[in-house]
Design a protein around this motif. Structure first.
Motif, mmCIF file in Angstrom:
data_model
loop_
_atom_site.group_PDB
_atom_site.id
_atom_site.type_symbol
_atom_site.label_atom_id
_atom_site.label_comp_id
_atom_site.label_asym_id
_atom_site.label_seq_id
_atom_site.Cartn_x
_atom_site.Cartn_y
_atom_site.Cartn_z
ATOM 1 N N THR A 13 42.847 44.382 44.075
ATOM 2 C CA THR A 13 41.405 44.213 43.963
ATOM 3 C C THR A 13 41.013 43.271 42.839
ATOM 4 N N SER A 14 41.843 43.162 41.808
ATOM 5 C CA SER A 14 41.479 42.310 40.673
ATOM 6 C C SER A 14 41.637 40.845 41.045
ATOM 7 N N LEU A 15 40.858 40.019 40.379
ATOM 8 C CA LEU A 15 40.981 38.575 40.557
ATOM 9 C C LEU A 15 42.202 38.113 39.779
ATOM 10 N N SER A 16 42.572 36.877 39.940
ATOM 11 C CA SER A 16 43.810 36.399 39.322
ATOM 12 C C SER A 16 43.671 36.144 37.828
ATOM 13 N N THR A 17 42.474 36.284 37.281
ATOM 14 C CA THR A 17 42.300 36.003 35.862
ATOM 15 C C THR A 17 42.397 37.282 35.036
ATOM 16 N N ASN A 48 39.393 41.115 35.661
ATOM 17 C CA ASN A 48 38.149 40.812 36.364
ATOM 18 C C ASN A 48 38.305 41.269 37.805
ATOM 19 N N PHE A 49 37.275 41.942 38.308
ATOM 20 C CA PHE A 49 37.332 42.463 39.668
ATOM 21 C C PHE A 49 36.367 41.744 40.591
ATOM 22 N N GLY A 53 34.635 43.399 47.029
ATOM 23 C CA GLY A 53 35.784 43.934 47.759
ATOM 24 C C GLY A 53 35.793 45.452 47.739
ATOM 25 N N ASN A 54 36.937 46.022 47.454
ATOM 26 C CA ASN A 54 37.104 47.475 47.451
ATOM 27 C C ASN A 54 36.834 48.119 46.099
ATOM 28 N N PHE A 55 36.292 47.380 45.151
ATOM 29 C CA PHE A 55 36.113 47.919 43.805
ATOM 30 C C PHE A 55 35.278 49.189 43.793
ATOM 31 N N PHE A 72 24.503 56.333 34.828
ATOM 32 C CA PHE A 72 25.314 55.257 35.392
ATOM 33 C C PHE A 72 26.289 54.763 34.333
ATOM 34 N N PRO A 73 27.571 54.669 34.662
ATOM 35 C CA PRO A 73 28.568 54.257 33.658
ATOM 36 C C PRO A 73 28.419 52.786 33.254
ATOM 37 N N PRO A 74 28.810 52.448 32.052
ATOM 38 C CA PRO A 74 28.673 51.079 31.535
ATOM 39 C C PRO A 74 29.794 50.172 32.033
ATOM 40 N N ILE A 75 29.606 49.572 33.183
ATOM 41 C CA ILE A 75 30.678 48.747 33.746
ATOM 42 C C ILE A 75 30.499 47.261 33.474
ATOM 43 N N PHE A 76 29.303 46.845 33.079
ATOM 44 C CA PHE A 76 29.049 45.425 32.828
ATOM 45 C C PHE A 76 28.768 45.195 31.352
ATOM 46 N N GLY A 77 29.489 44.270 30.761
ATOM 47 C CA GLY A 77 29.147 43.826 29.418
ATOM 48 C C GLY A 77 28.001 42.835 29.554
ATOM 49 N N SER A 78 26.936 43.023 28.816
ATOM 50 C CA SER A 78 25.748 42.193 28.997
ATOM 51 C C SER A 78 26.026 40.705 28.796
ATOM 52 N N ASN A 79 26.995 40.375 27.992
ATOM 53 C CA ASN A 79 27.304 38.960 27.789
ATOM 54 C C ASN A 79 28.347 38.440 28.780
#
Length: 106
Positions: A13-17, A48-49, A53-55, A72-79
């Motif tokens: 599921t993760s991207l290549s980076t 990075n996901f 997709g299936n995330f 709601f859990p903190p999944i996004f860093g604002s920056n």
């Protein structure tokens, strides 16, 4: 084994980076002038996901307790959240918000 299956799902599921900025001294090293959170100190790397997709179906429920719909859990860093980043549906946190929805629909 469940942990092997989890690793396989994460890698699929993760991207290549990946981000490997955290060295061996990150847990304890400090110049007393930094603002690294404990999560940054404990992490080995950042993945990075692909959020379309299936995330939300496979990984998100294993990462967080989704039983309390008021927290709601903190999944996004604002920056780090891009302008096209979308979260899950409000009604079902295991389903991604559709890309084709307008900003108002989201």
């Amino acid at each position: 084994d469940e942990s092997e299956e989890n690793i396989k799902t994460v890698l699929e599921t993760s991207l290549s980076t990946q981000y490997y900025a955290f060295g061996g001294g990150t847990v304890s090293g400090s110049d007393q002038a930094n603002s690294l959170s404990q999560a940054h100190r404990d992490a080995a790397f950042t993945l990075n996901f692909n959020l379309t997709g299936n995330f939300y179906e496979k990984i998100f429920p294993k990462m967080y307790d989704l039983s309390d719909k008021t927290k709601f859990p903190p999944i996004f860093g604002s920056n780090h959240a891009g302008f096209l980043t979308t979260g899950p549906l409000k009604e079902d946190w295991t389903k991604p918000c559709p890309w084709e929805w307008t900003f108002k629909e989201r």
